[in-house]
Motif scaffolding. Structure first.
Motif, PDB file in Angstrom:
ATOM      1  N   SER A  19     -31.406 -35.029  54.219  1.00 28.45           N
ATOM      2  CA  SER A  19     -30.797 -34.014  53.375  1.00 28.45           C
ATOM      3  C   SER A  19     -29.664 -33.357  54.170  1.00 28.45           C
ATOM      4  O   SER A  19     -29.676 -33.390  55.413  1.00 28.45           O
ATOM      5  CB  SER A  19     -31.836 -32.973  52.961  1.00 28.45           C
ATOM      6  OG  SER A  19     -32.352 -32.324  54.109  1.00 28.45           O
ATOM      7  N   PRO A  20     -28.686 -32.757  53.503  1.00 32.73           N
ATOM      8  CA  PRO A  20     -27.555 -32.160  54.230  1.00 32.73           C
ATOM      9  C   PRO A  20     -27.986 -31.148  55.294  1.00 32.73           C
ATOM     10  O   PRO A  20     -27.376 -31.060  56.357  1.00 32.73           O
ATOM     11  CB  PRO A  20     -26.744 -31.503  53.113  1.00 32.73           C
ATOM     12  CG  PRO A  20     -27.033 -32.336  51.914  1.00 32.73           C
ATOM     13  CD  PRO A  20     -28.475 -32.723  52.046  1.00 32.73           C
ATOM     14  N   GLU A  67     -34.819 -41.320  38.495  1.00 29.91           N
ATOM     15  CA  GLU A  67     -34.841 -42.126  39.715  1.00 29.91           C
ATOM     16  C   GLU A  67     -34.803 -41.239  40.952  1.00 29.91           C
ATOM     17  O   GLU A  67     -35.488 -41.517  41.943  1.00 29.91           O
ATOM     18  CB  GLU A  67     -33.652 -43.094  39.719  1.00 29.91           C
ATOM     19  CG  GLU A  67     -33.789 -44.219  38.703  1.00 29.91           C
ATOM     20  CD  GLU A  67     -32.561 -45.108  38.655  1.00 29.91           C
ATOM     21  OE1 GLU A  67     -31.569 -44.796  39.357  1.00 29.91           O
ATOM     22  OE2 GLU A  67     -32.587 -46.113  37.917  1.00 29.91           O
ATOM     23  N   ILE A  68     -34.026 -40.180  40.900  1.00 27.73           N
ATOM     24  CA  ILE A  68     -33.972 -39.245  42.036  1.00 27.73           C
ATOM     25  C   ILE A  68     -35.301 -38.519  42.172  1.00 27.73           C
ATOM     26  O   ILE A  68     -35.847 -38.389  43.275  1.00 27.73           O
ATOM     27  CB  ILE A  68     -32.813 -38.237  41.845  1.00 27.73           C
ATOM     28  CG1 ILE A  68     -31.467 -38.964  41.869  1.00 27.73           C
ATOM     29  CG2 ILE A  68     -32.860 -37.168  42.947  1.00 27.73           C
ATOM     30  CD1 ILE A  68     -30.290 -38.082  41.525  1.00 27.73           C
ATOM     31  N   ARG A  69     -35.851 -38.065  41.060  1.00 25.20           N
ATOM     32  CA  ARG A  69     -37.158 -37.391  41.086  1.00 25.20           C
ATOM     33  C   ARG A  69     -38.226 -38.284  41.710  1.00 25.20           C
ATOM     34  O   ARG A  69     -39.108 -37.809  42.414  1.00 25.20           O
ATOM     35  CB  ARG A  69     -37.592 -37.037  39.660  1.00 25.20           C
ATOM     36  CG  ARG A  69     -37.172 -35.658  39.184  1.00 25.20           C
ATOM     37  CD  ARG A  69     -38.023 -35.248  37.999  1.00 25.20           C
ATOM     38  NE  ARG A  69     -37.700 -33.908  37.545  1.00 25.20           N
ATOM     39  CZ  ARG A  69     -36.931 -33.632  36.500  1.00 25.20           C
ATOM     40  NH1 ARG A  69     -36.398 -34.628  35.805  1.00 25.20           N
ATOM     41  NH2 ARG A  69     -36.697 -32.382  36.142  1.00 25.20           N
ATOM     42  N   GLY A  70     -38.143 -39.569  41.412  1.00 33.18           N
ATOM     43  CA  GLY A  70     -39.150 -40.501  41.890  1.00 33.18           C
ATOM     44  C   GLY A  70     -39.204 -40.640  43.395  1.00 33.18           C
ATOM     45  O   GLY A  70     -40.162 -41.196  43.940  1.00 33.18           O
ATOM     46  N   ARG A  71     -38.195 -40.154  44.104  1.00 33.39           N
ATOM     47  CA  ARG A  71     -38.194 -40.225  45.567  1.00 33.39           C
ATOM     48  C   ARG A  71     -39.089 -39.164  46.195  1.00 33.39           C
ATOM     49  O   ARG A  71     -39.358 -39.202  47.393  1.00 33.39           O
ATOM     50  CB  ARG A  71     -36.773 -40.053  46.108  1.00 33.39           C
ATOM     51  CG  ARG A  71     -35.774 -41.089  45.620  1.00 33.39           C
ATOM     52  CD  ARG A  71     -34.368 -40.724  46.053  1.00 33.39           C
ATOM     53  NE  ARG A  71     -33.361 -41.580  45.416  1.00 33.39           N
ATOM     54  CZ  ARG A  71     -32.054 -41.322  45.433  1.00 33.39           C
ATOM     55  NH1 ARG A  71     -31.609 -40.242  46.052  1.00 33.39           N
ATOM     56  NH2 ARG A  71     -31.208 -42.135  44.832  1.00 33.39           N
ATOM     57  N   TYR A  72     -39.521 -38.223  45.378  1.00 32.34           N
ATOM     58  CA  TYR A  72     -40.299 -37.094  45.905  1.00 32.34           C
ATOM     59  C   TYR A  72     -41.732 -37.156  45.387  1.00 32.34           C
ATOM     60  O   TYR A  72     -41.997 -37.676  44.302  1.00 32.34           O
ATOM     61  CB  TYR A  72     -39.637 -35.772  45.503  1.00 32.34           C
ATOM     62  CG  TYR A  72     -38.216 -35.663  46.018  1.00 32.34           C
ATOM     63  CD1 TYR A  72     -37.953 -35.186  47.291  1.00 32.34           C
ATOM     64  CD2 TYR A  72     -37.146 -36.096  45.238  1.00 32.34           C
ATOM     65  CE1 TYR A  72     -36.654 -35.117  47.776  1.00 32.34           C
ATOM     66  CE2 TYR A  72     -35.834 -36.042  45.708  1.00 32.34           C
ATOM     67  CZ  TYR A  72     -35.606 -35.551  46.975  1.00 32.34           C
ATOM     68  OH  TYR A  72     -34.316 -35.498  47.455  1.00 32.34           O
ATOM     69  N   GLU A  73     -42.636 -36.631  46.170  1.00 32.77           N
ATOM     70  CA  GLU A  73     -44.050 -36.694  45.821  1.00 32.77           C
ATOM     71  C   GLU A  73     -44.384 -35.850  44.603  1.00 32.77           C
ATOM     72  O   GLU A  73     -45.280 -36.179  43.839  1.00 32.77           O
ATOM     73  CB  GLU A  73     -44.902 -36.238  47.014  1.00 32.77           C
ATOM     74  CG  GLU A  73     -44.844 -37.186  48.203  1.00 32.77           C
ATOM     75  CD  GLU A  73     -45.752 -36.747  49.325  1.00 32.77           C
ATOM     76  OE1 GLU A  73     -46.441 -35.708  49.166  1.00 32.77           O
ATOM     77  OE2 GLU A  73     -45.791 -37.437  50.363  1.00 32.77           O
ATOM     78  N   PHE A  78     -38.881 -32.004  44.806  1.00 33.58           N
ATOM     79  CA  PHE A  78     -37.587 -32.284  44.189  1.00 33.58           C
ATOM     80  C   PHE A  78     -36.769 -31.003  44.039  1.00 33.58           C
ATOM     81  O   PHE A  78     -35.592 -30.941  44.403  1.00 33.58           O
ATOM     82  CB  PHE A  78     -37.827 -32.946  42.834  1.00 33.58           C
ATOM     83  CG  PHE A  78     -36.602 -33.093  41.965  1.00 33.58           C
ATOM     84  CD1 PHE A  78     -35.548 -33.890  42.363  1.00 33.58           C
ATOM     85  CD2 PHE A  78     -36.525 -32.441  40.738  1.00 33.58           C
ATOM     86  CE1 PHE A  78     -34.424 -34.036  41.559  1.00 33.58           C
ATOM     87  CE2 PHE A  78     -35.417 -32.581  39.931  1.00 33.58           C
ATOM     88  CZ  PHE A  78     -34.362 -33.381  40.342  1.00 33.58           C
ATOM     89  N   THR A  79     -37.416 -29.956  43.539  1.00 38.42           N
ATOM     90  CA  THR A  79     -36.728 -28.677  43.324  1.00 38.42           C
ATOM     91  C   THR A  79     -36.265 -28.069  44.635  1.00 38.42           C
ATOM     92  O   THR A  79     -35.135 -27.558  44.747  1.00 38.42           O
ATOM     93  CB  THR A  79     -37.654 -27.688  42.591  1.00 38.42           C
ATOM     94  OG1 THR A  79     -38.058 -28.267  41.341  1.00 38.42           O
ATOM     95  CG2 THR A  79     -36.949 -26.371  42.328  1.00 38.42           C
ATOM     96  N   LEU A  80     -37.112 -28.111  45.651  1.00 33.47           N
ATOM     97  CA  LEU A  80     -36.745 -27.559  46.956  1.00 33.47           C
ATOM     98  C   LEU A  80     -35.549 -28.291  47.559  1.00 33.47           C
ATOM     99  O   LEU A  80     -34.681 -27.677  48.186  1.00 33.47           O
ATOM    100  CB  LEU A  80     -37.939 -27.622  47.907  1.00 33.47           C
ATOM    101  CG  LEU A  80     -39.072 -26.621  47.647  1.00 33.47           C
ATOM    102  CD1 LEU A  80     -40.258 -26.900  48.566  1.00 33.47           C
ATOM    103  CD2 LEU A  80     -38.572 -25.186  47.862  1.00 33.47           C
TER     104      LEU A  80
END
Length: 284
Positions: A19-20, A67-73, A78-80
């Motif tokens: 993440s940045p 697809e982006i959401r799917g990268r997170y548990e 995802f929100t954080l």
């Protein structure tokens, strides 16, 4: 600003899998530079005449977000991540929509190059025929008995004895290989009689590879040990190295050449567009 922030997130994940906020100073500088360039390109492309009338397919943005959401548990993670990057769902949706529109414009421009016909593809094939060599492949089955000192039946001495008993049975009745695989092999391929499939060199463990490619069709190996345990191999068939015919590759080759032509034409168009608008040249 949301476009710049979005592209910083995208570049950080693509270049560094971070993440940045987790970037080192040098990484952060590179990401910001890439994001600025992406933002400039986005503005130029979406302002071009070619962008007029370009629409996204229904659900394209929702699919990209999923697809982006799917990268997170979970949703919280995802929100954080979005908050840490300075985005929320609304700004992400807007940024994704513009990003996808840029891709759609580039596809529209590339499509103007047209498809590669059979004559062009065939000329390419015969000019680069060495690219269409298919390596030797061998159809192989195996029986595996693993070594694991935590389990009595899989201690090294016991596992070795078990596989040698199987080997002895098969030397007497080689036609029982598939049956013995289903009964005794500890590999998921046991369900299919131990079938690993058609294997080129370098696919299996080195110890197995070395034995397999010295075997004759129909031959049963002696016991072979790899890092996971003991194996018996049977070479069912040998497919020699050969050159694929044009008929075998024609369809995929035409598609590949068409896609390459499309990408080149789209990059050429973008380069000229940027020259006209800013005097800068895209080099990749």
């Amino acid at each position: 600003m949301s476009a710049q922030v979005y592209y910083e997130l995208k570049a950080a994940l693509a270049l560094f899998s971070k993440s940045p906020g987790a970037l080192e100073d040098a990484e952060s500088k590179r990401v910001k530079a890439v994001a600025r360039r992406y933002t400039e390109i986005e503005a130029v492309v979406l302002s071009s005449p070619e962008a007029q009338g370009v629409c996204l397919a229904d659900g394209a943005v929702d699919k990209a977000i999923a697809e982006i959401r799917g990268r997170y548990e979970d949703e919280g993670g995802f929100t954080l991540e979005l908050e840490a990057a300075g985005l929320d769902l609304t700004s992400l949706t807007t940024a994704l929509q513009r990003d996808l529109l840029v891709e759609a414009v580039m596809e529209r421009v590339g499509a103007r190059a047209g498809t590669v016909d059979d004559t062009e593809a065939e000329i390419f094939y015969y000019a680069h025929v060495d690219r269409f060599r298919a390596p030797e492949r061998r159809t192989v089955r195996h029986i595996l008995v693993t070594v694991n000192e935590q389990y009595p039946d899989n201690r090294r001495e016991v596992a070795s004895r078990r596989i040698r008993e199987i080997c002895k049975r098969l030397n007497n009745k080689p036609e029982r290989f598939e049956e013995q695989a289903m009964k005794h092999s500890e590999c998921p391929t046991a369900l299919n009689g131990g079938l690993l499939g058609e294997m080129p060199r370098g696919t299996l463990y080195p110890e197995l590879d070395a034995v397999l490619f010295e075997m004759k069709a129909g031959q049963l190996s002696d016991v072979v040990e790899s890092e996971i345990g003991f194996h018996l191999l049977r070479c069912d068939a040998i497919q020699p190295e050969r050159t694929l015919s044009y008929a075998e590759v024609a369809e995929s080759l035409r598609q590949q050449l068409t896609e390459e032509r499309s990408r080149k034409d789209a990059r050429r168009w973008l380069t000229e567009l940027l020259k006209r608008t800013s005097g800068e040249v895209v080099t990749s």
